[in-house]
Design an enzyme around this catalytic site. Sequence first.
Site, PDB file in Angstrom:
ATOM      1  N   TYR A   1     -14.259   7.898 -11.085  1.00 59.89           N
ATOM      2  CA  TYR A   1     -13.845   6.628 -10.476  1.00 59.89           C
ATOM      3  C   TYR A   1     -14.309   5.443 -11.341  1.00 59.89           C
ATOM      4  CZ  TYR A   1     -14.289   2.708  -7.188  1.00 59.89           C
ATOM      5  OH  TYR A   1     -14.239   1.479  -6.591  1.00 59.89           O
TER       6      TYR A   1
ATOM      7  N   LYS B   1     -12.277   2.426 -13.545  1.00 58.43           N
ATOM      8  CA  LYS B   1     -12.480   0.977 -13.446  1.00 58.43           C
ATOM      9  C   LYS B   1     -12.735   0.390 -14.841  1.00 58.43           C
ATOM     10  CE  LYS B   1     -11.753   0.589  -9.076  1.00 58.43           C
ATOM     11  NZ  LYS B   1     -10.566  -0.163  -8.604  1.00 58.43           N
TER      12      LYS B   1
ATOM     13  N   LEU C   1      -6.126  -4.364  -5.503  1.00 59.30           N
ATOM     14  CA  LEU C   1      -7.167  -3.544  -4.870  1.00 59.30           C
ATOM     15  C   LEU C   1      -6.715  -2.093  -4.785  1.00 59.30           C
ATOM     16  CD1 LEU C   1      -7.705  -5.809  -1.696  1.00 59.30           C
ATOM     17  CD2 LEU C   1      -9.067  -5.889  -3.781  1.00 59.30           C
TER      18      LEU C   1
ATOM     19  N   ARG D   1     -30.079  -0.234  -1.557  1.00 57.99           N
ATOM     20  CA  ARG D   1     -29.230  -0.472  -2.734  1.00 57.99           C
ATOM     21  C   ARG D   1     -28.294  -1.654  -2.501  1.00 57.99           C
ATOM     22  NH1 ARG D   1     -24.236   1.785  -3.738  1.00 57.99           N
ATOM     23  NH2 ARG D   1     -23.555   1.295  -5.846  1.00 57.99           N
TER      24      ARG D   1
ATOM     25  N   ASP E   1       0.887  -1.158   0.000  1.00 61.38           N
ATOM     26  CA  ASP E   1       0.000   0.000   0.000  1.00 61.38           C
ATOM     27  C   ASP E   1       0.926   1.209   0.000  1.00 61.38           C
ATOM     28  OD1 ASP E   1      -3.288   0.153   1.050  1.00 61.38           O
ATOM     29  OD2 ASP E   1      -2.148   2.002   0.743  1.00 61.38           O
TER      30      ASP E   1
HETATM   31  C1  15L Z   1     -17.225   1.005  -4.675  1.00 53.11           C
HETATM   32  O1  15L Z   1     -16.700   0.766  -5.740  1.00 53.11           O
HETATM   33  C2  15L Z   1     -16.475   1.624  -3.566  1.00 53.11           C
HETATM   34  O2  15L Z   1     -15.111   1.248  -3.563  1.00 53.11           O
HETATM   35  C3  15L Z   1     -17.079   1.334  -2.214  1.00 53.11           C
HETATM   36  O3  15L Z   1     -16.503   2.194  -1.278  1.00 53.11           O
HETATM   37  C4  15L Z   1     -18.600   1.492  -2.233  1.00 53.11           C
HETATM   38  O4  15L Z   1     -18.910   2.841  -2.415  1.00 53.11           O
HETATM   39  C5  15L Z   1     -19.193   0.628  -3.312  1.00 53.11           C
HETATM   40  O5  15L Z   1     -18.581   0.866  -4.558  1.00 53.11           O
HETATM   41  C6  15L Z   1     -20.707   0.780  -3.473  1.00 53.11           C
HETATM   42  O6  15L Z   1     -21.172   1.012  -4.588  1.00 53.11           O
HETATM   43  O7  15L Z   1     -21.402   0.608  -2.490  1.00 53.11           O
END
Ligand code: 15L
Length: 266
Positions: free
Chosen positions: A133, A137, A68, A171, A31
């Site tokens: 973000y 991905k 990760l 959710r 990390d």
């Molecule tokens: C993610 O990708 C995040 O890393 C995590 O912190 C949550 O926010 C998660 O999605 C989510 O959608 O609940």
Amino acid sequence: MQNILITGAAGDVGRRLRRLLKDVYRLRISDIRTPGDLAPGEEFVAADLADLAQVEKIVAGIDGIVHLGGYSVEGPWETILQSNIVGCYNLFEAAYRANVKRVVFASSNHAVGFYPRAQKIRTDVTLRPDSRYGISKAFGESVGAFYADKHGLRVTCLRIGNVNDAPIDARRMSIWLAPEDLVQLVRIGLEHPDIRFEIFYGCSDNEAAWWDNSNARRYGYRPTGKAEEHRAQAMEAQSRIPPDPVGDRYQGGAFCSDEYDANRKT
Ligand code: 15L
């Protein structure tokens, strides 16, 4: 026993995986910051993923990587760029140069967050990221496909929902991933002989799932977590969350409504 590197080892998911995998593989963990809970005997090597030379040091002698590392929520472009775009590219490039055989990439549901909750999606849908973000991905999945197709790395992308002891709201009833089920998915990625390039959804056996995870099942995934068993607590928590007209419509939730102005006058 395989030598496995876990990046992002100081984060919440990293901390859980270190505990759950410590007797399965010989672990090296990394990390940018030293984990506060570093145990005696854990091999920790600090690295900034944005610096290829540092990444080359942590992958040396490694058979497989659980990636990760990076910035795990929405952030300013410069942060996402360095941690998740440059960092992710460096990780795959260093893995290739060091002849690492396998990478399990922690992608996210936010790579496809703009699909409506009313639609059940497979892993082969067009990417619909809901944030910078999420874009990072989607990029990571493409980098993984490239290194698999061009250089023969065995790559598994996990579009992870939400890893937690239990689903924490409505959710998450659809996207919850029990830690033990995450372990199953990671182990398929690191061990299954037929993996070349695959995408799996990171969710448990949730009745309200929005995702068709038959591709993971094809590889033997048998999730044991059931969000339904935690419905009462999750819905109680949900009752304290204000409605979000945009977020409640899409799978990515608040990542979709954040900065949303698609209806602005042009
Ligand atoms: C993610 O990708 C995040 O890393 C995590 O912190 C949550 O926010 C998660 O999605 C989510 O959608 O609940």
